[in-house]
Design a protein around this motif. Structure first.
Motif, PDB file in Angstrom:
ATOM      1  N   LEU A 174      26.664  47.693  14.851  1.00  0.00           N
ATOM      2  CA  LEU A 174      27.461  48.766  15.448  1.00  0.00           C
ATOM      3  C   LEU A 174      26.615  49.995  15.752  1.00  0.00           C
ATOM      4  O   LEU A 174      26.766  50.618  16.803  1.00  0.00           O
ATOM      5  N   GLU A 175      25.732  50.332  14.839  1.00  0.00           N
ATOM      6  CA  GLU A 175      24.852  51.486  15.043  1.00  0.00           C
ATOM      7  C   GLU A 175      23.964  51.282  16.272  1.00  0.00           C
ATOM      8  O   GLU A 175      23.838  52.174  17.113  1.00  0.00           O
ATOM      9  N   ILE A 176      23.365  50.114  16.397  1.00  0.00           N
ATOM     10  CA  ILE A 176      22.482  49.812  17.534  1.00  0.00           C
ATOM     11  C   ILE A 176      23.268  49.832  18.841  1.00  0.00           C
ATOM     12  O   ILE A 176      22.833  50.435  19.833  1.00  0.00           O
ATOM     13  N   LEU A 177      24.426  49.180  18.866  1.00  0.00           N
ATOM     14  CA  LEU A 177      25.227  49.146  20.088  1.00  0.00           C
ATOM     15  C   LEU A 177      25.728  50.528  20.479  1.00  0.00           C
ATOM     16  O   LEU A 177      25.756  50.872  21.661  1.00  0.00           O
ATOM     17  N   THR A 178      26.089  51.336  19.497  1.00  0.00           N
ATOM     18  CA  THR A 178      26.548  52.699  19.768  1.00  0.00           C
ATOM     19  C   THR A 178      25.404  53.544  20.321  1.00  0.00           C
ATOM     20  O   THR A 178      25.584  54.281  21.298  1.00  0.00           O
ATOM     21  N   GLU A 179      24.226  53.440  19.725  1.00  0.00           N
ATOM     22  CA  GLU A 179      23.059  54.185  20.204  1.00  0.00           C
ATOM     23  C   GLU A 179      22.732  53.841  21.652  1.00  0.00           C
ATOM     24  O   GLU A 179      22.278  54.693  22.412  1.00  0.00           O
ATOM     25  N   ARG A 180      22.963  52.604  22.032  1.00  0.00           N
ATOM     26  CA  ARG A 180      22.656  52.151  23.399  1.00  0.00           C
ATOM     27  C   ARG A 180      23.809  52.381  24.361  1.00  0.00           C
ATOM     28  O   ARG A 180      23.743  51.994  25.516  1.00  0.00           O
ATOM     29  N   GLY A 181      24.878  52.992  23.868  1.00  0.00           N
ATOM     30  CA  GLY A 181      26.022  53.287  24.719  1.00  0.00           C
ATOM     31  C   GLY A 181      26.859  52.071  25.073  1.00  0.00           C
ATOM     32  O   GLY A 181      27.569  52.078  26.075  1.00  0.00           O
ATOM     33  N   LEU A 182      26.793  51.042  24.260  1.00  0.00           N
ATOM     34  CA  LEU A 182      27.520  49.805  24.547  1.00  0.00           C
ATOM     35  C   LEU A 182      28.839  49.695  23.806  1.00  0.00           C
ATOM     36  O   LEU A 182      29.616  48.777  24.044  1.00  0.00           O
TER      37      LEU A 182
END
Length: 77
Positions: free
Chosen positions: A61-69
């Motif tokens: 979730l953190e990675i996807l949120t950082e990438r705007g996904l």
């Protein structure tokens, strides 16, 4: 994917087979690469037993949120 979309083991398998987006996210190129529902369930239970499921989910979730996904707030999931 299972946690994010609240899917059962068999439903995850079918979604990976049927959805190009799910398949690409899971790096699956052929239907032979998709584990069956029982295998998905055993793997999920292994993650839970070793207290890894939540850690992995939070990291994804953190990675996807950082990438705007991810457009939802993490707290709402």
């Amino acid at each position: 994917m299972q946690n994010l979309y609240d899917l059962g083991d068999m439903k995850v398998m079918y979604e990976i087979l049927d959805s190009r987006a799910f398949g690409e996210f899971c790096c699956v190129s052929t239907p032979d690469d998709v584990p069956d529902g029982d295998t998905i369930g055993r793997f999920r239970n292994l993650l839970i037993r070793n207290e890894l499921q939540k850690k992995i989910f939070d990291l994804v979730l953190e990675i996807l949120t950082e990438r705007g996904l991810i457009l939802k707030n993490k707290e709402r999931l």
